[in-house]
Design an enzyme around this catalytic site. Structure first.
Site, PDB file in Angstrom:
ATOM      1  N   GLU A   1      -6.790  -6.289 -11.083  1.00 29.72           N
ATOM      2  CA  GLU A   1      -5.661  -5.536 -11.620  1.00 29.72           C
ATOM      3  C   GLU A   1      -4.547  -6.374 -12.232  1.00 29.72           C
ATOM      4  O   GLU A   1      -3.964  -5.956 -13.245  1.00 29.72           O
ATOM      5  CB  GLU A   1      -5.069  -4.649 -10.515  1.00 29.72           C
ATOM      6  CG  GLU A   1      -6.004  -3.545 -10.066  1.00 29.72           C
ATOM      7  CD  GLU A   1      -5.452  -2.776  -8.892  1.00 29.72           C
ATOM      8  OE1 GLU A   1      -5.328  -1.545  -8.987  1.00 29.72           O
ATOM      9  OE2 GLU A   1      -5.139  -3.409  -7.858  1.00 29.72           O
TER      10      GLU A   1
ATOM     11  N   ARG B   1       3.712   1.962  -5.022  1.00 34.34           N
ATOM     12  CA  ARG B   1       3.395   0.669  -5.637  1.00 34.34           C
ATOM     13  C   ARG B   1       4.195   0.455  -6.921  1.00 34.34           C
ATOM     14  O   ARG B   1       4.512  -0.683  -7.272  1.00 34.34           O
ATOM     15  CB  ARG B   1       1.894   0.530  -5.903  1.00 34.34           C
ATOM     16  CG  ARG B   1       1.493  -0.868  -6.350  1.00 34.34           C
ATOM     17  CD  ARG B   1       0.001  -1.047  -6.483  1.00 34.34           C
ATOM     18  NE  ARG B   1      -0.659  -1.389  -5.236  1.00 34.34           N
ATOM     19  CZ  ARG B   1      -0.900  -2.642  -4.842  1.00 34.34           C
ATOM     20  NH1 ARG B   1      -0.485  -3.665  -5.575  1.00 34.34           N
ATOM     21  NH2 ARG B   1      -1.547  -2.869  -3.715  1.00 34.34           N
TER      22      ARG B   1
END
Length: 792
Positions: free
Chosen positions: A734, A331
């Site tokens: 997030e 990621r």
């Protein structure tokens, strides 16, 4: 005073709904319990009679063979019931969440980090267990220890998991042909989760091998599987329950398994309920952190500030076991472009094994580290070309018809980062303030101001495709009250509140009529972790599916009983409209029950469109992107190195928000946590591999006085998600964390004034006072030379 501006979004035309239904700001479903001190966490659950307590015995070496472990004094301590070691585990001594086989619950012959659990003391009181644990006489044969990225690279440390490469185009050729080129290095530190509630679990043994566990976990299903694995029994004998957590931030996605497994092991061994609540110091010594990274970048660009090619290596300190380092470093690369298009690009991850805590999930899951690299590149180009960093950022954002393919070959279909940055710059008067700040800095010898505006483009979905699924269970009782259960966990972020709102909106009920119940593997099985910002997306759609199944049954029943067409039946706040009549919801439900209509249903959802091939580094790992931008202004004291956040303006894309107040709270909290990571939260290991920042006395997180003096947060208006998410909302857990990068770059802007903004300061994170003073001194002494080597 904190100034807060909230812009509520326009909602789609819908039936009249009660106050607090989806798309309005219902208060948190447990707020009254939090305020009164009645919200029950694991440590608040009354202990059954005869319950025992568990404490950990920890390694004092970073890497060593255990030559002798003397536990006689531990066993002899008053109140000790037994001491558990690896040999007492009836099943498999493994808690690796990815099946790597490199993470024993209790050490066997070798220890791999200082703080690794060696044994567990089971005693009649917590006091006895903790005091007995320190009496062990453990002898070691020390082995070479690798503690950081520099050592790991120099000594050829093996990778903790596979490396990944993403390429598009020909980056080496683009770099060689670029009219301007620069190379540099960025270091970003790790971060302690510092949840208010520490790791805790309470286990009850049952009949025929059953065991029930109350755990502070973000991933009840994984905890269930790990306990079953440790005990050597099938999953159906283990039930894990979570009512709420006092914070998680990713630190309870895999790390909660340790407490749950040891509590379960103690309950199995003694036949009594067993509880383990980690002391804060032990918690910080045992559990993993955010991965720290060292990122090397090489970028080619033209005089107008356009990126032409990028080559980047992202090296991460992963710790002693694989844990989730593979997907975390993946990621990081997924977000190494942040909101920017790289015409030719090559990205490579280097996940390094070290003899430190096994780093793990943390809010953003590697994304913020990757985005930090993208923002450094934009900053470097701005200094090299003499352009405003905002203009460089705007010239490189993704387009929607061209310049829209990511390094992993996903097409960006809805890029709005440029529009958000432009709108925010106008709203907060960025350009005028920037000029005023430069005037101020010319005449201020010791205080310098800085300003920066940075975007975020954050991909929403688990990159492990199979985790993008969720289940729910909804019951409607004959009095018209509703009970909702789903696979997500509540850690203070308001997920349960949003699930209540979905049922309220669909049934036309008030909040008093809808009750959320504890997440449990006994009601909704095979759940995914509440992580990746997907809690509301996944579980919301599952709850909606269950509710609509029941509604369809009620509509069919009502249409038949009252002889109306199904389309003439609507659920509203005033009751169920059936043709010309308005029937109370409870009346309809009771009539349906008498007619033997099922009033209970499961719901299931899987995210569409996504795919990912890790072998080729290509696919569509994300269902959609969430966007936003933040402008931060800071004041830096050049005598002390301290900084103060003067003002922050955030414009964030939450789609059609399910609950604007909760979402704004998440944006505020995410920003502050991100700013803390980048400015003050510093992890420190000594040369023996001992973590020295393992308590509030040595590890600093943001306090109330660290918040921005002026804090303006707005939700983007009229921006429903183009994808079919729950009521067209977007994830908000997030992405706001990345807004903290604006603070780091504002500090960098302030320091750049020391050489009249000629060179990039090359500020690493965290920008602690010591780091700021070092950079300031370097800029003064070296005339603005940085760690970047510029090639024209």
């Amino acid at each position: 005073m904190v100034e807060q501006t909230t812009v509520l979004q326009q909602t789609e035309a819908q039936p009249k709904s009660p106050a607090g239904a989806a798309s309005s700001s219902l208060r948190h479903e447990s707020a009254h319990l939090h305020v009164a001190g009645d919200a029950r966490y694991v440590d608040d659950v009354p202990l059954p009679q005869g319950a025992v307590h568990v404490a950990l015995g920890l390694s004092s070496r970073a890497h060593a063979r255990i030559t002798h472990m003397g536990l006689d004094a531990v066993r002899a301590y008053p109140g000790v019931v037994c001491v558990l070691t690896a040999q007492d585990i009836p099943g498999h001594n493994q808690v690796s969440p990815v099946g790597a086989g490199d993470e024993p619950l209790l050490a066997e012959d070798t220890v791999f980090f200082c703080g690794q659990p060696l044994f567990a003391v089971v005693a009649q009181t917590r006091h006895a267990a903790r005091h007995a644990a320190v009496l062990a006489q453990v002898e070691y044969e020390d082995l070479p220890a690798i503690l950081n990225i520099e050592q790991a690279r120099a000594q050829g440390s093996p990778l903790v998991c596979r490396s990944l490469e993403m390429t598009r185009g020909d980056a080496p050729h683009a770099l060689a042909q670029a009219p301007h080129r620069l190379a540099g290095q960025l270091a970003v530190g790790g971060q302690e989760h510092f949840y208010l509630e520490g790791q805790a679990a309470l286990a009850w043994p049952g009949e025929d091998g059953e065991i029930r566990i109350c755990s502070s976990t973000q991933h009840p299903t994984e905890t269930q599987h790990m306990v079953a694995h440790i005990l050597g029994r099938p999953n159906n004998l283990v039930t894990v329950e979570v009512r709420r957590m006092g914070g998680g931030f990713g630190g309870k996605e895999t790390q909660a398994n340790i407490a749950a497994c040891l509590a379960a092991l103690a309950a199995e061994r003694t036949g009594k309920p067993a509880k383990l609540r980690m002391d804060r110091d032990d918690d910080m010594l045992v559990t993993g952190k955010r991965h720290d990274f060292v990122i090397d970048y090489d970028v080619g660009f033209n005089a107008q500030g356009h990126v032409l090619g990028v080559d980047m290596q992202l090296a991460a300190r992963c710790g002693w076991s694989a844990d989730l380092s593979g997907p975390v470093t993946d990621r990081a690369m997924f977000h190494a472009d942040n909101a920017y298009y790289y015409p030719d690009v090559r990205l490579r991850s280097i996940p390094l094994r070290t003899n430190t805590q096994s780093n793990t999930a943390f809010r953003g899951f590697g994304g913020p580290q990757g985005a930090a690299a993208a923002e450094r590149i934009m900053e470097e180009i701005a200094f090299a070309t003499g352009l405003d960093p905002l203009d460089v950022r705007l010239r490189n954002v993704y387009g929607t018809t061209d310049r829209n393919v990511t390094p992993y070959h996903m097409t960006v279909e809805d890029s709005i980062a440029g529009e958000i940055m432009t709108q925010l710059a106008a709203d907060c008067d960025y350009r005028k303030r920037r000029e005023q700040i430069r005037v101020f800095n010319r005449t201020s010898p010791h205080l310098r101001r800085g300003i920066a505006l940075t975007p975020v483009k954050f991909g929403i979905s688990f990159t492990a495709t199979h985790f993008n699924q969720a289940g729910a269970l909804v019951h409607v009782y004959t009095d018209g009250s509703v009970q909702v259960n789903h696979g997500g966990t509540e850690m203070g972020q308001g997920l349960h509140t949003k699930m209540v709102q979905i049922a309220m909106r669909e049934f036309g009920l008030s909040k008093e009529r809808v009750r959320i119940t504890a997440t449990t593997t006994g009601k909704v099985p095979n759940t995914s972790a509440t992580a990746a910002s997907s809690g509301a997306d996944l579980n919301g759609m599952a709850v909606l599916a269950a509710v609509r199944t029941i509604k369809d049954r009620l509509v069919a029943f009502a249409a038949d009983k009252w002889h109306v067409a199904p389309e003439q039946i609507r659920f509203t706040a005033d009751g169920v409209v059936v043709g010309a009549e308005v029937i109370p919801f409870a009346t309809l439900v009771n009539a349906a029950y008498m007619a033997r209509i099922s009033l209970s249903s499961t719901g299931f959802y899987k995210t569409p469109k996504i795919s990912w091939d890790g072998a080729t580094g290509r696919g569509r790992p994300f269902y959609y992107f969430a966007y936003g931008a933040a402008c931060a202004e800071v004041l830096v004291d050049l005598l002390t190195g301290e900084n103060r956040i003067e003002r922050v303006d955030i414009l964030h894309d939450a789609g059609q928000s399910l609950n604007p107040d909760i979402d704004i709270g998440q944006i505020e909290g995410g920003f502050v946590q991100g700013a803390g990571w980048l400015t003050m939260e510093e992890l420190f290991w000594d040369t023996a591999g001992r973590l020295r920042t393992h308590a509030p006395s040595t590890y600093k997180i943001p306090a109330c006085s660290d918040r921005p003096r002026i804090f303006n947060v707005k939700l983007l208006e009229n921006a429903p998600n183009r994808e079919e998410t729950i009521f067209r909302s977007k994830a908000v857990g997030e992405p706001p964390f990345v807004h903290g990068l604006a603070v780091l770059h504002a500090i960098s802007d302030a320091l750049a004034s020391l050489n009249d903004y000629r060179t990039c300061p090359g500020l690493n994170a965290p920008a602690t006072p010591e780091q700021i003073l070092r950079v300031a001194e370097r800029l003064r002494q070296q005339g603005g030379e940085t760690n970047a080597q510029v090639h024209a």
